[in-house]
Design a protein around this motif. Structure first.
Motif, PDB file in Angstrom:
ATOM      1  N   ASP A  64       0.845  -1.188   0.000  1.00 43.45           N
ATOM      2  CA  ASP A  64       0.000   0.000   0.000  1.00 43.45           C
ATOM      3  C   ASP A  64       0.881   1.239   0.000  1.00 43.45           C
ATOM      4  OD1 ASP A  64      -2.995  -0.794   0.536  1.00 43.45           O
ATOM      5  OD2 ASP A  64      -1.786  -2.097   1.832  1.00 43.45           O
ATOM      6  N   VAL A  66       0.174   5.337   0.334  1.00 38.35           N
ATOM      7  CA  VAL A  66      -0.726   6.477   0.495  1.00 38.35           C
ATOM      8  C   VAL A  66       0.122   7.720   0.300  1.00 38.35           C
ATOM      9  CG1 VAL A  66      -2.424   7.628   1.948  1.00 38.35           C
ATOM     10  CG2 VAL A  66      -2.095   5.150   2.139  1.00 38.35           C
ATOM     11  N   ALA A  93      -7.740   8.849  -0.057  1.00 42.68           N
ATOM     12  CA  ALA A  93      -7.413   8.654   1.361  1.00 42.68           C
ATOM     13  C   ALA A  93      -7.825   9.899   2.130  1.00 42.68           C
ATOM     14  CB  ALA A  93      -5.920   8.386   1.528  1.00 42.68           C
ATOM     15  N   GLU A  94      -7.940   9.725   3.433  1.00 45.34           N
ATOM     16  CA  GLU A  94      -8.331  10.841   4.291  1.00 45.34           C
ATOM     17  C   GLU A  94      -7.126  11.749   4.566  1.00 45.34           C
ATOM     18  OE1 GLU A  94     -11.382  11.507   5.478  1.00 45.34           O
ATOM     19  OE2 GLU A  94     -12.217   9.787   4.391  1.00 45.34           O
ATOM     20  N   PHE A  97      -5.359  11.274   7.869  1.00 43.33           N
ATOM     21  CA  PHE A  97      -4.423  10.161   8.037  1.00 43.33           C
ATOM     22  C   PHE A  97      -3.000  10.673   8.217  1.00 43.33           C
ATOM     23  CE2 PHE A  97      -1.552   7.094   5.790  1.00 43.33           C
ATOM     24  CZ  PHE A  97      -1.606   6.083   6.724  1.00 43.33           C
ATOM     25  N   HIS A 210      -4.603   6.655  -2.355  1.00 38.90           N
ATOM     26  CA  HIS A 210      -4.187   5.359  -1.829  1.00 38.90           C
ATOM     27  C   HIS A 210      -4.090   4.355  -2.975  1.00 38.90           C
ATOM     28  CE1 HIS A 210      -5.236   1.772   1.061  1.00 38.90           C
ATOM     29  NE2 HIS A 210      -4.038   1.664   0.511  1.00 38.90           N
ATOM     30  N   SER A 271      -8.479   7.728  11.518  1.00 37.16           N
ATOM     31  CA  SER A 271      -8.820   7.851  10.096  1.00 37.16           C
ATOM     32  C   SER A 271      -9.217   6.499   9.519  1.00 37.16           C
ATOM     33  CB  SER A 271      -7.626   8.407   9.318  1.00 37.16           C
ATOM     34  OG  SER A 271      -7.830   8.281   7.923  1.00 37.16           O
ATOM     35  N   THR A 273      -8.589   5.399   6.726  1.00 34.51           N
ATOM     36  CA  THR A 273      -7.505   4.895   5.879  1.00 34.51           C
ATOM     37  C   THR A 273      -6.712   3.801   6.577  1.00 34.51           C
ATOM     38  OG1 THR A 273      -7.342   7.008   4.722  1.00 34.51           O
ATOM     39  CG2 THR A 273      -5.417   5.564   4.597  1.00 34.51           C
ATOM     40  N   GLN A 276      -7.796   0.337   5.769  1.00 28.92           N
ATOM     41  CA  GLN A 276      -7.620  -0.097   4.393  1.00 28.92           C
ATOM     42  C   GLN A 276      -6.184  -0.488   4.076  1.00 28.92           C
ATOM     43  OE1 GLN A 276      -8.960   3.442   2.474  1.00 28.92           O
ATOM     44  NE2 GLN A 276     -11.106   3.160   3.053  1.00 28.92           N
TER      45      GLN A 276
END
Length: 381
Positions: A64, A66, A93-94, A97, A210, A271, A273, A276
């Motif tokens: 991942d 981000v 994404a937030e 985060f 993300h 968050s 995120t 995820q």
């Protein structure tokens, strides 16, 4: 009365000294303040991505990334190209985060105290389906992401990718095409993220994106940043089972600054995120890089290896706080009050001295030194 006027004048002067000194104390102090070469815009529009923050996680099979970019531009429409070793899934994404990550990695503050002021400081998303290959580029997916739109591409040559971007009114420089060529040769995929400002320009931070994709190891695409023409600032937040270090030529020859290495603070994980991300671990390593000459300094992608013997680390910031009396800096207040007390004591002492030449009186009928006093006798009756 003359002595009283002198005393009143001196007290007024002492008061002026106090107010002048306190005026200095009351002067307000001022408040304390992408590494991505793959940015493209329309011809004639200035666009620079000079800072990138990326959180990286790998669970052994899925990686991942981000990413958040910081742009300097007068454009209201631009795109960023991000290579990935396999076909990625893309979502927003937030922003919170990265706020939480930054709070976890914040320096520890230690207070020191002073009696004197520091004078030098005054002053969303379903894909639209695959498209037919065009000019060596195949659009595998198009994902609407609110203010952004992500296209997942595969390309067989840099010229085809250049043509595809030009068809979408973006101009790719020759250095960027050269930086993308190794990725194309190695069969990487590309995410072209189009950004359109709802009003004004795209100047400033862009909504985080993300990316999630299959990977055999943790890797971050840095070679593309060799195409950048300005100083690049890169911050990587690596989530793993323990502390990591660079294992790539770029990170080894141009070591960054370790900002934080320690357990993740679960109390700050609010968050969405976080839910995820791949289950990579609960340890955070933060490394900051500055590349003044990207073309010379950036020679490889970032890769990371475990650093099991490394100790936890957190930066420490010394904050100087002033001792205060009634909201004012204590040192000058005490000094001024002390000076005022001395002035008052001197003036009061003068007031108590006799007038004239100051000669001491021996009594109401004292005569010359050595003289015998007169004696009076009464004759007996």
């Amino acid at each position: 009365m003359g002595e009283f006027r002198r005393l009143r004048r001196a007290l007024a002067m002492a008061g002026s000294v106090i107010m002048l000194a306190l005026g200095g104390v009351l002067v307000a102090e001022p408040a304390q303040a992408c590494a991505c070469g793959g940015a493209v815009s329309a011809e004639g529009e200035a666009l620079t991505v000079d800072r990138e923050v990326a959180a990286l996680a790998w669970d052994g099979s899925t990686e991942d990334i981000v990413m958040q970019l910081d742009m300097i531009t007068d454009a209201d429409d631009a795109a960023v190209i991000i290579p990935t070793p396999s076909e990625p899934e893309v979502q927003l994404a937030e922003t919170s985060f990265f706020d939480e990550l930054a709070e976890m990695a914040a320096p520890r503050v230690e207070d020191t105290f002073t009696w004197w002021p520091q004078w030098e400081d005054i002053g969303p998303a379903d894909g639209a389906g695959a498209a037919e290959p065009t000019g060596g580029v195949e659009v595998l997916d198009t994902v609407p992401l609110g203010p952004l739109e992500a296209s997942v591409l595969s390309a067989t040559d840099a010229d085809g990718l250049t043509d595809w971007l030009r068809e979408h009114e973006y101009v790719m420089s020759d250095p960027l095409a050269d930086a993308l060529t190794p990725y194309i040769t190695e069969g990487w995929y590309f995410v072209a993220i189009r950004m359109v400002a709802e009003e004004g320009t795209l100047n400033g931070e862009v909504q985080p994106v993300h990316l999630s994709f299959p990977a055999s190891s943790l890797i971050y695409p840095m070679r593309i940043s060799a195409a950048a023409e300005v100083t690049q600032h890169v911050s990587t937040y690596v989530l793993a089972d323990g502390q990591v270090r660079h294992s790539d030529p770029t990170g080894t020859s141009e070591p960054g600054e370790l900002r934080y290495a320690g357990p993740v603070d679960e109390s700050l994980q609010t968050s969405p995120t976080w839910d995820q991300l791949a289950a990579a671990g609960d340890y955070l390593t933060v490394i900051d890089h500055v590349f003044d000459d990207p073309a010379e300094q950036i020679t490889s992608d970032f890769t990371f290896a475990s650093a099991p013997d490394a100790a936890d680390y957190q930066q420490v910031v010394q904050v100087t706080r002033m001792r205060e009396i009634a909201g004012l800096t204590a040192g000058p207040v005490l000094l001024v009050l002390g000076l005022a007390a001395v002035v008052v004591a001197v003036l009061v002492g003068r007031r108590l001295l006799p007038a004239g030449d100051g000669a001491a009186r021996l009594g109401p009928s004292a005569g010359p030194v050595g003289a015998r006093p007169e004696q009076h006798y009464s004759a007996p009756r």
